[in-house]
Scaffold this motif. Sequence first.
Motif, PDB file in Angstrom:
ATOM      1  N   LEU A 240       0.703  -1.123  -0.124  1.00 39.41           N
ATOM      2  CA  LEU A 240      -0.059  -0.108   0.174  1.00 39.41           C
ATOM      3  C   LEU A 240       0.858   1.450  -0.041  1.00 39.41           C
ATOM      4  N   PRO A 241       1.886   1.373   0.645  1.00 40.01           N
ATOM      5  CA  PRO A 241       2.747   2.606   0.371  1.00 40.01           C
ATOM      6  C   PRO A 241       3.274   2.679  -0.870  1.00 40.01           C
ATOM      7  N   VAL A 242       3.325   1.739  -1.656  1.00 42.60           N
ATOM      8  CA  VAL A 242       3.810   1.759  -3.014  1.00 42.60           C
ATOM      9  C   VAL A 242       3.114   2.477  -4.076  1.00 42.60           C
ATOM     10  N   ILE A 243       1.590   2.036  -3.863  1.00 41.32           N
ATOM     11  CA  ILE A 243       0.792   2.370  -4.779  1.00 41.32           C
ATOM     12  C   ILE A 243      -0.425   3.153  -4.027  1.00 41.32           C
ATOM     13  N   THR A 244      -1.050   3.782  -4.937  1.00 39.00           N
ATOM     14  CA  THR A 244      -2.285   4.661  -4.432  1.00 39.00           C
ATOM     15  C   THR A 244      -3.551   3.761  -4.955  1.00 39.00           C
ATOM     16  N   PRO A 245      -4.079   2.955  -4.205  1.00 40.29           N
ATOM     17  CA  PRO A 245      -5.429   2.384  -4.838  1.00 40.29           C
ATOM     18  C   PRO A 245      -6.261   3.020  -4.845  1.00 40.29           C
ATOM     19  N   ASP A 246      -7.529   3.019  -5.560  1.00 39.17           N
ATOM     20  CA  ASP A 246      -8.753   3.561  -5.606  1.00 39.17           C
ATOM     21  C   ASP A 246      -9.678   2.813  -4.674  1.00 39.17           C
ATOM     22  N   LEU A 247      -9.372   1.555  -4.580  1.00 45.61           N
ATOM     23  CA  LEU A 247     -10.307   0.759  -3.822  1.00 45.61           C
ATOM     24  C   LEU A 247      -9.681  -0.561  -3.243  1.00 45.61           C
ATOM     25  N   VAL A 248     -10.004  -0.960  -2.014  1.00 47.05           N
ATOM     26  CA  VAL A 248      -9.330  -2.054  -1.358  1.00 47.05           C
ATOM     27  C   VAL A 248     -10.580  -2.942  -1.121  1.00 47.05           C
ATOM     28  N   LEU A 249     -10.813  -3.965  -1.579  1.00 49.16           N
ATOM     29  CA  LEU A 249     -11.926  -4.926  -1.287  1.00 49.16           C
ATOM     30  C   LEU A 249     -11.545  -5.851  -0.324  1.00 49.16           C
ATOM     31  N   ASP A 250     -12.566  -6.304   0.548  1.00 53.36           N
ATOM     32  CA  ASP A 250     -12.356  -7.244   1.607  1.00 53.36           C
ATOM     33  C   ASP A 250     -13.313  -8.286   1.366  1.00 53.36           C
ATOM     34  N   GLN A 251     -13.012  -9.468   1.916  1.00 56.05           N
ATOM     35  CA  GLN A 251     -14.166 -10.575   1.545  1.00 56.05           C
ATOM     36  C   GLN A 251     -14.177 -11.285   2.879  1.00 56.05           C
TER      37      GLN A 251
ATOM     38  N   ARG B 172     -24.336   6.678 -16.528  1.00 59.11           N
ATOM     39  CA  ARG B 172     -24.452   8.087 -16.903  1.00 59.11           C
ATOM     40  C   ARG B 172     -23.261   8.637 -16.579  1.00 59.11           C
ATOM     41  N   GLN B 173     -22.447   7.988 -16.079  1.00 58.61           N
ATOM     42  CA  GLN B 173     -20.851   8.593 -15.777  1.00 58.61           C
ATOM     43  C   GLN B 173     -19.945   8.086 -16.499  1.00 58.61           C
ATOM     44  N   ALA B 174     -18.922   8.959 -17.066  1.00 58.02           N
ATOM     45  CA  ALA B 174     -17.972   8.645 -17.918  1.00 58.02           C
ATOM     46  C   ALA B 174     -17.367   7.187 -17.561  1.00 58.02           C
ATOM     47  N   ASP B 175     -17.050   6.367 -18.613  1.00 53.59           N
ATOM     48  CA  ASP B 175     -16.383   5.033 -18.394  1.00 53.59           C
ATOM     49  C   ASP B 175     -14.937   5.277 -17.564  1.00 53.59           C
ATOM     50  N   VAL B 176     -14.521   4.408 -17.203  1.00 51.71           N
ATOM     51  CA  VAL B 176     -13.358   4.283 -16.551  1.00 51.71           C
ATOM     52  C   VAL B 176     -12.836   2.992 -16.870  1.00 51.71           C
ATOM     53  N   LEU B 177     -11.467   2.948 -17.088  1.00 55.63           N
ATOM     54  CA  LEU B 177     -10.519   1.672 -17.397  1.00 55.63           C
ATOM     55  C   LEU B 177     -10.183   1.264 -15.944  1.00 55.63           C
ATOM     56  N   ALA B 178     -10.452   0.036 -15.628  1.00 53.86           N
ATOM     57  CA  ALA B 178     -10.268  -0.560 -14.263  1.00 53.86           C
ATOM     58  C   ALA B 178      -9.224  -1.595 -14.459  1.00 53.86           C
ATOM     59  N   ASP B 179      -8.108  -1.419 -13.688  1.00 56.43           N
ATOM     60  CA  ASP B 179      -6.978  -2.292 -13.517  1.00 56.43           C
ATOM     61  C   ASP B 179      -7.076  -2.901 -12.202  1.00 56.43           C
ATOM     62  N   LEU B 180      -7.603  -4.401 -12.294  1.00 54.34           N
ATOM     63  CA  LEU B 180      -7.732  -5.119 -10.948  1.00 54.34           C
ATOM     64  C   LEU B 180      -6.629  -5.882 -10.820  1.00 54.34           C
ATOM     65  N   GLN B 181      -5.726  -5.790  -9.591  1.00 54.48           N
ATOM     66  CA  GLN B 181      -4.530  -6.367  -9.542  1.00 54.48           C
ATOM     67  C   GLN B 181      -4.547  -6.957  -7.989  1.00 54.48           C
ATOM     68  N   VAL B 182      -4.196  -8.142  -7.874  1.00 49.93           N
ATOM     69  CA  VAL B 182      -3.920  -8.587  -6.386  1.00 49.93           C
ATOM     70  C   VAL B 182      -2.277  -8.331  -6.352  1.00 49.93           C
TER      71      VAL B 182
ATOM     72  N   GLN C 159      -5.195 -16.462   2.930  1.00 52.42           N
ATOM     73  CA  GLN C 159      -6.473 -16.679   2.377  1.00 52.42           C
ATOM     74  C   GLN C 159      -6.869 -16.113   0.910  1.00 52.42           C
ATOM     75  N   GLY C 160      -6.405 -15.236   0.505  1.00 47.96           N
ATOM     76  CA  GLY C 160      -6.484 -14.519  -0.688  1.00 47.96           C
ATOM     77  C   GLY C 160      -7.669 -13.831  -1.113  1.00 47.96           C
ATOM     78  N   ARG C 161      -8.230 -12.987   0.020  1.00 48.09           N
ATOM     79  CA  ARG C 161      -9.370 -12.508   0.103  1.00 48.09           C
ATOM     80  C   ARG C 161      -9.407 -10.894   0.240  1.00 48.09           C
ATOM     81  N   GLN C 162      -8.253 -10.618  -0.176  1.00 48.77           N
ATOM     82  CA  GLN C 162      -8.380  -8.824  -0.485  1.00 48.77           C
ATOM     83  C   GLN C 162      -7.807  -8.747  -2.083  1.00 48.77           C
ATOM     84  N   VAL C 163      -8.151  -7.698  -2.442  1.00 48.98           N
ATOM     85  CA  VAL C 163      -8.136  -7.281  -3.811  1.00 48.98           C
ATOM     86  C   VAL C 163      -7.952  -5.705  -3.689  1.00 48.98           C
TER      87      VAL C 163
END
Length: 470
Positions: A8-19, A85-95, A103-107
């Motif tokens: 996380l200190p290296v990148i600036t994520p838009d979202l961190v998802l947890d399961q 009705r919002q401009a499209d965005v290009l999403a880069d999903l990265q683990v 357990q591999g439950r955060q993205v």
Amino acid sequence: MMSLNDYLPVITPDLVLDQPVLGSWQVQAVSERLATSLGRPVDQLRGRKVAAVFPDAVPSLADLATEVVEQGQDLSGIRIQLVPRQADVLADLQVVGLTDDHQGRQVVVILRPLGDVPEAESFHRLVGVSAVMREVFRKVRLYAASDATVIITGETGAGKELVAHALHLESHRRNKPFAALNCTAISEQLLESELFGHERGAFTGAVRDHRGYFERADGGSLFLDELGDMPMSTQSKLLRVLEDGQVVRVGSEVPRKVDVRVIGATNVALEKAVANKEFRADLYHRLAVLRIHLPPLRERAEDIPLLAERFLAQFSHQYGKPARRLTFEAVRLLQSYLWPGNVRELRNVIERVVVESETEAIGARAFAEWIRERRQFAADLPVARPAPSSASPLPVALPWSGWVDTPPHASVVPGARGQKKELSEEVIRRAYAAADGNLSAAARRLGIHRATLYRHLQRLGLKRGELYLD
């Protein structure tokens, strides 16, 4: 293994998802930028279910996150509309890491505006992130400052005309005409007329004066495709135009001054044609001042996902189809093919599956009929390289890089699909060694999720450092 927080200190994520519960994705963290675009404060988004925050996302953000975890692979280049009705965005999903319990439950989700394509990826309609394409871009910029003739070499369908057009657009001639002529598309009798023009009455059917391509491109650039197949008689007249900058129309004796930069393209070796006396040596030396080689698609497999995405977006819009993305398996299948028709063949294949598709995600199965057609011609096409380590589960054949009739894990773990497997220590060690110490790849070979592999390791009391065979 590094955990999610290490990145996380290296990148600036838009979202961190947890399961926290299987199948239930929640927003763990959200950037100020994305929160502002949603019109909501960050505190109101944290902890909420993804389906509630983005109920109309196309494709489903929760489904994409699940695919990342289940496949153990990053996703990138996915076009996603988070809000209607919002401009499209290009999403880069990265683990970018796993939770501490592995357990591999955060993205992590990184977003950028659609159309905000880095120059390294797109350059005057040329697309590529590979080193060989970056070299093409570099040469185009370098050669654009000159008026010297350029020869572009490459196989049919590789995109030589796009390179020529990029040269024109980067040059000082960009506001002048760009003309393109395929030297094999018209008969030998008409080629001279098309190049140099003709006077009224010069031959039967010449009912009016005709400006040739040199005159039409005056001040700009003229692209001559398939130059190596030009008739010898036309070659001598082309040489004269290149040397004195004047054209004489068929049926006329009056020279006309033209200022044209000539860019030629060929898929045959001009040196060999000169040796066989099929191409004039003096014309060759006059043309081959600068040279750009456009590599075939099979030599830049890393560009295939980006190209496929562009074509997918183009044809989905053109035909009003719901297709938005290719699955991981579909992309790997495309990367395992040798593409004798190059980018043109890839474009045609994507157009076909888009027309036939009625779903948002196009999987490998959508290419099954195309694969069967390719198999019919397999015996006549060459094999160029070995099979990739993670091949498609579809049965494919030449000109694929190898025969692939079953998933990579089928020979490792016996038992019917869906049957619960109690893996032995020996089987896990063999898979780990075959995957060169990559746990995600080992799990794919075993036909299980990565989290399941960790549970087997815990059951057997094994640690990662102990997995290599003695």
